[in-house]
Write an enzyme that holds these catalytic residues in place. Structure first.
Site, PDB file in Angstrom:
ATOM      1  N   ARG A  14      70.526  29.400  47.137  1.00  0.00           N
ATOM      2  CA  ARG A  14      70.541  28.010  47.589  1.00  0.00           C
ATOM      3  C   ARG A  14      71.937  27.378  47.478  1.00  0.00           C
ATOM      4  O   ARG A  14      72.077  26.171  47.594  1.00  0.00           O
ATOM      5  CB  ARG A  14      69.539  27.155  46.793  1.00  0.00           C
ATOM      6  CG  ARG A  14      68.081  27.410  47.138  1.00  0.00           C
ATOM      7  CD  ARG A  14      67.171  26.240  46.713  1.00  0.00           C
ATOM      8  NE  ARG A  14      67.366  25.074  47.555  1.00  0.00           N
ATOM      9  CZ  ARG A  14      68.009  23.974  47.193  1.00  0.00           C
ATOM     10  NH1 ARG A  14      68.557  23.870  46.003  1.00  0.00           N
ATOM     11  NH2 ARG A  14      68.136  22.943  48.033  1.00  0.00           N
ATOM     12  N   THR A 170      55.404   9.587  39.964  1.00  0.00           N
ATOM     13  CA  THR A 170      54.634   8.359  39.828  1.00  0.00           C
ATOM     14  C   THR A 170      53.178   8.673  40.156  1.00  0.00           C
ATOM     15  O   THR A 170      52.895   9.304  41.177  1.00  0.00           O
ATOM     16  CB  THR A 170      55.159   7.260  40.766  1.00  0.00           C
ATOM     17  OG1 THR A 170      56.566   7.087  40.553  1.00  0.00           O
ATOM     18  CG2 THR A 170      54.450   5.940  40.501  1.00  0.00           C
ATOM     19  N   HIS A 191      67.655  16.435  47.162  1.00  0.00           N
ATOM     20  CA  HIS A 191      67.570  17.559  48.087  1.00  0.00           C
ATOM     21  C   HIS A 191      68.493  18.708  47.673  1.00  0.00           C
ATOM     22  O   HIS A 191      68.266  19.876  48.037  1.00  0.00           O
ATOM     23  CB  HIS A 191      67.907  17.092  49.506  1.00  0.00           C
ATOM     24  CG  HIS A 191      67.264  17.892  50.583  1.00  0.00           C
ATOM     25  ND1 HIS A 191      66.801  19.182  50.397  1.00  0.00           N
ATOM     26  CD2 HIS A 191      66.994  17.597  51.888  1.00  0.00           C
ATOM     27  CE1 HIS A 191      66.285  19.639  51.523  1.00  0.00           C
ATOM     28  NE2 HIS A 191      66.395  18.702  52.446  1.00  0.00           N
ATOM     29  N   ASP A 195      64.139  22.041  47.946  1.00  0.00           N
ATOM     30  CA  ASP A 195      63.719  21.775  49.319  1.00  0.00           C
ATOM     31  C   ASP A 195      62.239  21.411  49.340  1.00  0.00           C
ATOM     32  O   ASP A 195      61.536  21.513  48.325  1.00  0.00           O
ATOM     33  CB  ASP A 195      63.969  23.009  50.191  1.00  0.00           C
ATOM     34  CG  ASP A 195      65.435  23.428  50.192  1.00  0.00           C
ATOM     35  OD1 ASP A 195      66.300  22.531  50.278  1.00  0.00           O
ATOM     36  OD2 ASP A 195      65.703  24.637  50.095  1.00  0.00           O
TER      37      ASP A 195
END
Length: 218
Positions: A14, A170, A191, A195
């Site tokens: 990544r 939440t 981000h 992902d």
């Protein structure tokens, strides 16, 4: 205090996505789902355990499974990950109509975690300061609950939050629909850290953990 582990950039799949969303197009995103919590809620009704503590432990358990949700930046701005992250959570003071933010060390044993976190909840419900423990550790991620309302969408607008890589959760009020008990869960994530695939995987794990609620216990 445990230090985060540096990520090897030469092997990290990544790396390109991280650098893009960290430096060139910094952004966060939010995802809200309704988790099927039917078995989870039934197990808690039959036990003496506290719902909020159980929700927090379930979230912390799945968060700690994935490096993407334990991300950190070193002082030099290098990507790293914490070996373990701990839940920080809000506690409402009904008399003052204010809340405190506290944290409890994550324990993979729910019974041990519940014992400590339930005591912390009881104490913090009368707190008159926002951080009665004196602040949160850097490897704490946030959980808050809105038991007064359900929702189908929830986002946080964090000014200057592009360096915050840990997820924010939440929880809403249960919704009863077609004989099922649904729990609104919103997660906000940078981000650069994860992902949509990773967040969907995390939420799927959370639903599976709540679907097999034998761990709730007595």
């Amino acid at each position: 205090m445990t230090s985060p582990d540096l990520i090897d950039l030469t092997t990290w799949t990544r790396r390109e996505a991280f650098e893009h969303y960290r430096d060139r197009v910094p952004c966060t995103y939010a995802m809200t789902v309704e988790i099927d919590a039917t078995a989870f809620a039934a197990a808690l009704r039959a036990s003496s355990r506290k719902t909020y503590v159980a929700q927090i432990w379930a979230i912390a358990t799945v968060v700690n499974r994935y490096r993407e949700f334990r991300m950190a930046l070193t002082d030099a701005g290098e990507p790293a990950s914490w070996p373990v992250v701990h839940p920080a959570f809000t506690v409402f003071n009904a008399e003052r109509e204010t809340f405190a933010a506290v944290w409890a060390p994550y324990d993979p044993d729910f019974g041990r975690f519940h014992e400590q976190a339930a005591e912390l909840l009881a104490t913090a419900s009368s707190a008159t300061t926002m951080f009665p423990q004196g602040g949160l550790p850097p490897n704490a991620f946030d959980v808050s609950s809105l038991p007064w309302t359900s929702f189908t969408g929830f986002t946080l607008q964090i000014d200057g939050g592009t360096g915050h890589l840990l997820p924010i959760f939440t929880l809403g009020r249960y919704v009863e629909r077609d004989g099922r008990t649904l729990l609104p869960v919103a997660v906000q994530i940078h981000h650069a850290a994860a992902d949509g695939f990773h967040t969907a995987q995390l939420l799927g794990d959370l639903e599976a953990l709540m679907g097999d609620a034998s761990w709730v216990g007595a």
